[in-house]
Design an enzyme around this catalytic site. Structure first.
Site, PDB file in Angstrom:
ATOM      1  CG  ASP A 259     -25.942 -44.843   9.387  1.00  0.00           C
ATOM      2  OD1 ASP A 259     -25.643 -44.664   8.278  1.00  0.00           O
ATOM      3  OD2 ASP A 259     -25.863 -45.748   9.944  1.00  0.00           O
TER       4      ASP A 259
ATOM      5  N   GLY B 194     -21.018 -54.766   9.576  1.00  0.00           N
ATOM      6  CA  GLY B 194     -20.919 -55.639  10.428  1.00  0.00           C
ATOM      7  C   GLY B 194     -19.325 -56.193  10.883  1.00  0.00           C
TER       8      GLY B 194
ATOM      9  CB  ILE C  47     -16.540 -46.092  12.522  1.00  0.00           C
ATOM     10  CG1 ILE C  47     -15.402 -45.905  11.458  1.00  0.00           C
ATOM     11  CG2 ILE C  47     -16.018 -46.845  13.417  1.00  0.00           C
ATOM     12  CD1 ILE C  47     -14.283 -45.178  11.730  1.00  0.00           C
TER      13      ILE C  47
HETATM   14  P1  13P Z   1     -19.555 -50.925  10.009  1.00  0.00           P
HETATM   15  O1  13P Z   1     -20.567 -52.122  10.488  1.00  0.00           O
HETATM   16  O2  13P Z   1     -18.490 -51.358   9.398  1.00  0.00           O
HETATM   17  O3  13P Z   1     -19.239 -50.166  11.315  1.00  0.00           O
HETATM   18  O4  13P Z   1     -20.363 -49.807   9.258  1.00  0.00           O
HETATM   19  C1  13P Z   1     -21.072 -49.010   9.793  1.00  0.00           C
HETATM   20  C2  13P Z   1     -22.014 -48.247   8.923  1.00  0.00           C
HETATM   21  O5  13P Z   1     -21.763 -48.084   7.722  1.00  0.00           O
HETATM   22  C3  13P Z   1     -22.989 -47.279   9.262  1.00  0.00           C
HETATM   23  O6  13P Z   1     -23.998 -46.656   8.472  1.00  0.00           O
HETATM   24  O1  G3H Z   2     -25.397 -49.315   9.066  1.00  0.00           O
HETATM   25  C1  G3H Z   2     -25.890 -49.840   9.936  1.00  0.00           C
HETATM   26  C2  G3H Z   2     -25.224 -49.231  11.464  1.00  0.00           C
HETATM   27  O2  G3H Z   2     -24.199 -49.898  11.897  1.00  0.00           O
HETATM   28  C3  G3H Z   2     -26.463 -49.242  12.204  1.00  0.00           C
HETATM   29  O3  G3H Z   2     -26.832 -50.305  12.788  1.00  0.00           O
HETATM   30  O4  G3H Z   2     -29.183 -50.283  12.360  1.00  0.00           O
HETATM   31  O5  G3H Z   2     -28.297 -51.803  14.074  1.00  0.00           O
HETATM   32  O6  G3H Z   2     -28.515 -49.494  14.601  1.00  0.00           O
HETATM   33  P1  G3H Z   2     -28.295 -50.538  13.545  1.00  0.00           P
HETATM   34 ZN    ZN Z   3     -24.121 -48.040   6.403  1.00  0.00          ZN
END
Ligand code: 13P
Ligand code: G3H
Ligand code: ZN
Length: 327
Positions: free
Chosen positions: A88, A187, A273
């Site tokens: 991610d 967030g 999510i």
């Molecule tokens: P949320 O903060 O809405 O859960 O989004 C998560 C996300 O986009 C991770 O890449």
């Molecule tokens: O998009 C962000 C995700 O919620 C991951 O969050 O970078 O704090 O692990 P993080």
């Molecule tokens: Zn994201």
């Protein structure tokens, strides 16, 4: 079932009018809660790891835990659980390469904060390496507000995706899916109170996502899988528990679930999510300690956290994403 890429998942999701849930994972309880929900609902899964998660838990722990979830599904539930293991918000070629070399089946290269040309150059470089190794790539155009690891994008610096750029970006980079910005953000505070109205109980009701942008992007990229980040709906039952039991999350608000369901029925094949899982875990732990303040065995409060995560993921798979029964 071995780990899989998202290629087949997205093809079926696009044609079936549903989306795959991409859930962020950071530890064993989170992985178990999500996997148990997917096993019970016979749903395909994307488990995604941010660079922060990788720093927190280490690549090898998360990989082995995910492999354990797949093996557990097969051995104890007789179910081939299809899992795509995804990076991610990868922000460098080196990070993407390390995840590809370390067994991920999918990576995101997030060049959305760069110029159009720099985003294309970086994304293309990752795509070439990934495709040579049988791994798929998600790119991003448009910038979401909110916090991702060390990157903090203010609302003023966020920007919607420009549909007129998507064909050139996809053609020149060769990406397999595209994340776009249509009003979601990362967030638990996705909209300012002044952007919302309030319902009879005083709960914020957010503005509608920019479906016009999504539809124009899909018109320009027929059959191409679109990704939505920042798609937690911030369940108010969890926010209420957190606030009741000593937390402080006033006016936390997310994307309404009916809008996510609508996006999933269109070209959106992957819905990210994370925050909802964090809220589930936090609500359970706060509730537990408020009711049993003498407890000090981590299993006593992490167990309920895992149960709440399973509960919310089941709800997403069945009622929001529409991917239950699709594995
Ligand atoms: P949320 O903060 O809405 O859960 O989004 C998560 C996300 O986009 C991770 O890449
Ligand atoms: O998009 C962000 C995700 O919620 C991951 O969050 O970078 O704090 O692990 P993080
Ligand atoms: Zn994201």
């Amino acid at each position: 079932m071995a780990k899989v890429t998202s290629t087949e998942m997205f093809k079926k999701a696009y044609n079936g009018g549903y989306a795959i849930g991409a859930f962020n994972v950071n530890n064993m309880e989170i992985i178990q809660g999500i996997a148990d929900a997917a096993i019970e609902e016979k749903a395909p899964l994307i488990l995604q790891v941010s660079s922060g998660a990788r720093k927190y838990a280490k690549h090898i722990y998360l990989m082995k835990l995910i492999e354990a979830a797949i093996a557990d599904a097969e051995e104890n539930a007789g179910f081939d659980l299809p899992v795509c293991v995804h990076l991610d918000h990868g922000d460098t070629f080196e990070l993407c390469k390390s995840c590809i070399d370390g067994g991920f089946t999918s990576v995101m290269i997030d060049g959305s904060s760069k110029s159009f040309e720099d985003n294309i150059a970086l994304t293309k470089k990752v795509v070439e390496y990934a495709h040579d190794h049988g791994v798929v790539v998600e790119g991003e155009l448009g910038t979401l507000a909110g916090v991702e690891d060390d990157v903090n994008v203010s609302e003023e610096d966020s920007s919607y995706t420009r549909p007129e750029e998507v064909e050139e970006f996809v053609t020149r980079t060769g990406v397999d899916s595209l994340a776009i910005a249509i009003g979601t953000s990362h967030g638990a505070y996705k909209f300012k109170p002044e952007q919302c109205t309030r319902n009879a109980e005083g709960i914020l009701v957010p503005p509608t996502l920019r479906f016009d942008i999504l539809e124009e992007v899909s018109r320009r990229l027929p059959g191409f899988p679109i990704v939505l980040h920042g798609s937690s709906s911030v369940p108010q039952n969890f926010v209420k528990l957190i606030n009741e039991y000593g937390g402080k999350m006033p006016d936390a608000v997310g994307v309404p679930e009916d809008q996510l369901r609508h996006a999933a029925s269109l070209s959106v094949c992957k819905i990210n999510i994370d925050s909802d899982l964090r809220l589930a875990m936090t609500a359970a732990i706060r509730e537990h300690f408020a009711q049993k303040p003498a407890d000090f065995d981590p299993r006593k409060y992490l167990g309920p956290g895992r149960d709440y995560i399973k509960q919310i993921v089941k709800h997403k798979l069945v009622d929001v994403l529409g991917c239950a029964g699709k594995a």
